[in-house]
Design a protein around this motif. Sequence first.
Motif, mmCIF file in Angstrom:
data_model
loop_
_atom_site.group_PDB
_atom_site.id
_atom_site.type_symbol
_atom_site.label_atom_id
_atom_site.label_comp_id
_atom_site.label_asym_id
_atom_site.label_seq_id
_atom_site.Cartn_x
_atom_site.Cartn_y
_atom_site.Cartn_z
ATOM 1 N N ASN A 158 0.842 -1.211 0.000
ATOM 2 C CA ASN A 158 0.000 0.000 0.000
ATOM 3 C C ASN A 158 0.874 1.259 0.000
ATOM 4 N N VAL A 159 1.759 1.335 -0.995
ATOM 5 C CA VAL A 159 2.758 2.418 -1.066
ATOM 6 C C VAL A 159 2.112 3.657 -1.706
ATOM 7 N N PRO A 160 2.041 4.773 -0.998
ATOM 8 C CA PRO A 160 1.319 5.922 -1.557
ATOM 9 C C PRO A 160 2.081 6.693 -2.638
ATOM 10 N N ILE A 161 3.424 6.779 -2.481
ATOM 11 C CA ILE A 161 4.220 7.513 -3.491
ATOM 12 C C ILE A 161 5.533 6.760 -3.715
ATOM 13 N N VAL A 162 6.070 6.887 -4.926
ATOM 14 C CA VAL A 162 7.391 6.308 -5.208
ATOM 15 C C VAL A 162 8.256 7.385 -5.861
ATOM 16 N N ARG A 163 9.367 7.672 -5.202
ATOM 17 C CA ARG A 163 10.324 8.657 -5.717
ATOM 18 C C ARG A 163 11.067 8.020 -6.895
ATOM 19 N N TYR A 164 11.364 8.826 -7.936
ATOM 20 C CA TYR A 164 11.922 8.297 -9.173
ATOM 21 C C TYR A 164 12.551 9.447 -9.951
ATOM 22 N N PRO A 165 13.615 9.302 -10.726
ATOM 23 C CA PRO A 165 14.364 8.093 -11.045
ATOM 24 C C PRO A 165 15.654 7.977 -10.223
ATOM 25 N N GLY A 166 15.899 8.852 -9.305
ATOM 26 C CA GLY A 166 17.049 8.782 -8.410
ATOM 27 C C GLY A 166 16.866 9.851 -7.371
ATOM 28 N N GLY A 167 17.728 9.816 -6.374
ATOM 29 C CA GLY A 167 18.981 9.137 -6.217
ATOM 30 C C GLY A 167 20.123 9.770 -7.020
ATOM 31 N N ASN A 168 21.294 9.246 -6.732
ATOM 32 C CA ASN A 168 22.496 9.738 -7.402
ATOM 33 C C ASN A 168 22.364 9.671 -8.925
ATOM 34 N N PHE A 169 21.612 8.686 -9.398
ATOM 35 C CA PHE A 169 21.441 8.515 -10.844
ATOM 36 C C PHE A 169 20.899 9.782 -11.504
ATOM 37 N N VAL A 170 19.995 10.478 -10.813
ATOM 38 C CA VAL A 170 19.301 11.590 -11.474
ATOM 39 C C VAL A 170 20.249 12.742 -11.806
ATOM 40 N N SER A 171 21.381 12.805 -11.090
ATOM 41 C CA SER A 171 22.249 13.976 -11.233
ATOM 42 C C SER A 171 23.083 13.998 -12.514
ATOM 43 N N ALA A 172 22.969 12.937 -13.333
ATOM 44 C CA ALA A 172 23.579 12.997 -14.672
ATOM 45 C C ALA A 172 22.579 12.436 -15.694
ATOM 46 N N TYR A 173 21.304 12.451 -15.351
ATOM 47 C CA TYR A 173 20.273 11.826 -16.194
ATOM 48 C C TYR A 173 19.688 12.847 -17.163
ATOM 49 N N ASN A 174 19.548 12.408 -18.413
ATOM 50 C CA ASN A 174 18.821 13.202 -19.404
ATOM 51 C C ASN A 174 17.456 12.553 -19.587
ATOM 52 N N TRP A 175 16.434 13.176 -19.037
ATOM 53 C CA TRP A 175 15.111 12.542 -19.044
ATOM 54 C C TRP A 175 14.614 12.287 -20.465
ATOM 55 N N GLU A 176 15.096 13.077 -21.430
ATOM 56 C CA GLU A 176 14.645 12.915 -22.824
ATOM 57 C C GLU A 176 15.112 11.576 -23.405
ATOM 58 N N ASP A 177 16.171 10.988 -22.818
ATOM 59 C CA ASP A 177 16.655 9.680 -23.298
ATOM 60 C C ASP A 177 15.614 8.591 -23.073
ATOM 61 N N GLY A 178 14.714 8.807 -22.140
ATOM 62 C CA GLY A 178 13.756 7.769 -21.755
ATOM 63 C C GLY A 178 12.374 7.957 -22.341
ATOM 64 N N ILE A 179 12.264 8.765 -23.400
ATOM 65 C CA ILE A 179 10.950 8.924 -24.055
ATOM 66 C C ILE A 179 11.076 8.576 -25.539
ATOM 67 N N GLY A 180 9.928 8.378 -26.189
ATOM 68 C CA GLY A 180 9.925 8.059 -27.621
ATOM 69 C C GLY A 180 10.097 6.573 -27.842
ATOM 70 N N PRO A 181 10.173 6.167 -29.136
ATOM 71 C CA PRO A 181 10.267 4.742 -29.455
ATOM 72 C C PRO A 181 11.463 4.091 -28.759
ATOM 73 N N LYS A 182 11.214 2.940 -28.137
ATOM 74 C CA LYS A 182 12.271 2.303 -27.334
ATOM 75 C C LYS A 182 13.522 1.995 -28.149
ATOM 76 N N GLU A 183 13.301 1.560 -29.421
ATOM 77 C CA GLU A 183 14.457 1.142 -30.220
ATOM 78 C C GLU A 183 15.349 2.328 -30.581
ATOM 79 N N GLN A 184 14.823 3.543 -30.424
ATOM 80 C CA GLN A 184 15.659 4.721 -30.733
ATOM 81 C C GLN A 184 16.299 5.329 -29.488
ATOM 82 N N ARG A 185 16.012 4.756 -28.338
ATOM 83 C CA ARG A 185 16.561 5.362 -27.116
ATOM 84 C C ARG A 185 18.039 4.997 -26.956
ATOM 85 N N PRO A 186 18.853 5.964 -26.547
ATOM 86 C CA PRO A 186 20.294 5.702 -26.466
ATOM 87 C C PRO A 186 20.691 4.911 -25.222
#
Length: 502
Positions: free
Chosen positions: A61-89
Motif C-alpha cells: 500500500n505504497v502511496p508515493i514512489v520517488r523516481y528516477p534517483g537518487g544519485n542517478f538523477v544527477s547525470a540523467y537526461n530525461w529525454e533519453d527515456g521517451i519516444g520509441p524504445k528502439e531509438q533510445r540511447p
Amino acid sequence: MKAAVTAHPHYVVSEIDPRLYGSFIEHLGRAVYTGIYEPGHPTADANGMRQDVIDLVRELNVPIVRYPGGNFVSAYNWEDGIGPKEQRPVRLDLAWHTSESNEVGLHEFADWCTCANTEMMLAVNLGSRGLDEARNLLEYANHPGGSKWSDKRIANGRKEPFDVKLWCLGNEMDGPWQIGHKTADEYGRLAHETAKAMRAFSKSLELVVCGSSNAKMPTYPEWEATVLDHTYNEVDYISLHMYFDNEANDAPNYLAMSEKLDAYIVSVAGVIDYIKAKKRSNKQVYISFDEWNVWYHSKEQDKKILGGSDGWPFAPPLLEDIYNFEDVLQVGLILNTFIRRSDVVKIACLAQLVNVIAPIMTVPNGPAWRQTIFYPYLFASNYGRGNALDLKVESPTYRSVAGDVAYVDVAGVHDRQTGHVTFFAVNRHSSEAIETVVDLSGFGAAEIVDHQVMAHADLKAVNSAENPGNVSPRKGEGAAVAGGKLNLSLPAYSYQFIRLRL
Ligand code: AHR
C-alpha cells in the motif's frame, strides 16, 4: 520487567500524511531491470512489468514512489527515456558505473505506478543540468497540450498529462560524490530559481529542496540554514536522508540509532523554525525524509562494480542487502520515530523498493519474495494512518551511544474514520520479556482485532527465495483488554503490531 503506556484520543501529535509510507525506485542495479521490468518473465504484462512484483507493492500500500534517483538523477537526461524504445540511447551511468538502456523512462514508470496503485514523486536533475531541463520536463509531464513539450508527450502516446504534484529539486547536492555537487549557496540559488520557474508553471506543485545527505556531513546543519535562506518561500519540504548500519555487530547500540534519527529531525525542525522567523514568514516548511533504510550488508560485494573493474555492466546486482531479523527491529523503530514526529515529517521514502536495499527481491525469470523488513513496513503503511497519538511511555532504559534509551519503543495511531487504534511496539531488551500495560480509558471499550508478533531466536536470521518465510510474523497470543487497559507481553527482541476496534 514492566512498562506503562498511556494513550488518549485528545493527545494527538498530528494527522499522519499517508505519504509517510512512501518508497523509492532508482535506476540502480536491478531495481528497474529484472526488478519491476522484465519482459519475458512468466508474470510480465504487455508492458514487460512483473505482475508478481506489482502484487507485492500493492500489498504494501505504497502511496508515493520517488523516481528516477537518487544519485542517478544527477547525470540523467530525461529525454533519453521517451519516444520509441528502439531509438533510445544507451548511456553510461556515472553514479553507479553501469550502462543504462533507457528502456524504462517516464511513460513506462507512470504506467507501472498506475498498476501498483501509487503516485510518482519525480526528481529533476540539478547536478549536470538545471532550470531549463527541469521546466521542459514539467511542461512535458503536466501540460495538457498545445506546446512543444506537451505535444511531444502526446505524440509519444500519452494524451492526458501525468499531473505529477510532488517534485524533488535534485538529489543530495551537499555530497561530494554527487555529479554536479554544489556549495549550499550555489545550490540554494539554483534551487530557488528552479522552484520559481516551476511555480510560474503551476502554483499547486509541491517542491522538495535538498537538505543534508546525513547528519554526519561536515556541512550539516549550516547547509539547511543556507539553502532554506535562499528557498524558504518557494519550497514546501526540505529533504533528509539517513542510512543505518550494524558494521560493529553491536545490537544494543544499533537499535539505539533511531534516537539519533529523532535528534536529527528535531534539529532540522529547529533550523526550519529559525529561517521561518528570520523571514517573518507565515508559511510552514516540513521535512521530506525521502531516503531511509538499513544499508551495509552489501557494501563489500559492491566495491568491484562501483570501482569500475567490471567495466559498464547492464543492471548488475548492486546494493542487494539481505536483511535479517535485527533489521526488522530497526525498521520498526525508524517507522515509530516517523509516526511520533509526523507533525514535522510529512513524507518519508523507504529506500528502496525492489532489489536495491529493498523489502522486495526478485529472481530473474523466477519468483519475487519478501525480505524480513517487508513486514514492519507493511503493518505501518496499512494500519499507521490517522492521528499519531502523543503517548506517555514509562519504560526501563539502558545506556547507549545515543544516551539512555527506553527498552520499550511504541507508537500509536488512532484512525477516527474506521474507529481503530493501532500500536507498533519494539522491545529492545536482549533477554527479558516486558509486561506492558496500555491505559486506554479515554477511548472507552475496545477489542483486539489483529495482533502480529515478530521474534526469532537468531538476530541474524534471513529470508531467501528458497526459504521466504523464515522470518515472518506469527499471530500474537495472550494480549487482553480489561477495565480500559490493554495488557500485552513483549518478548525479548521483538516487534509487534496490535490493532483494536473501538
Ligand atoms: O539509495 C541509494 C543512494 O543513496 C541514492 O542514490 C543516494 O541518493 C544515496 O546516497
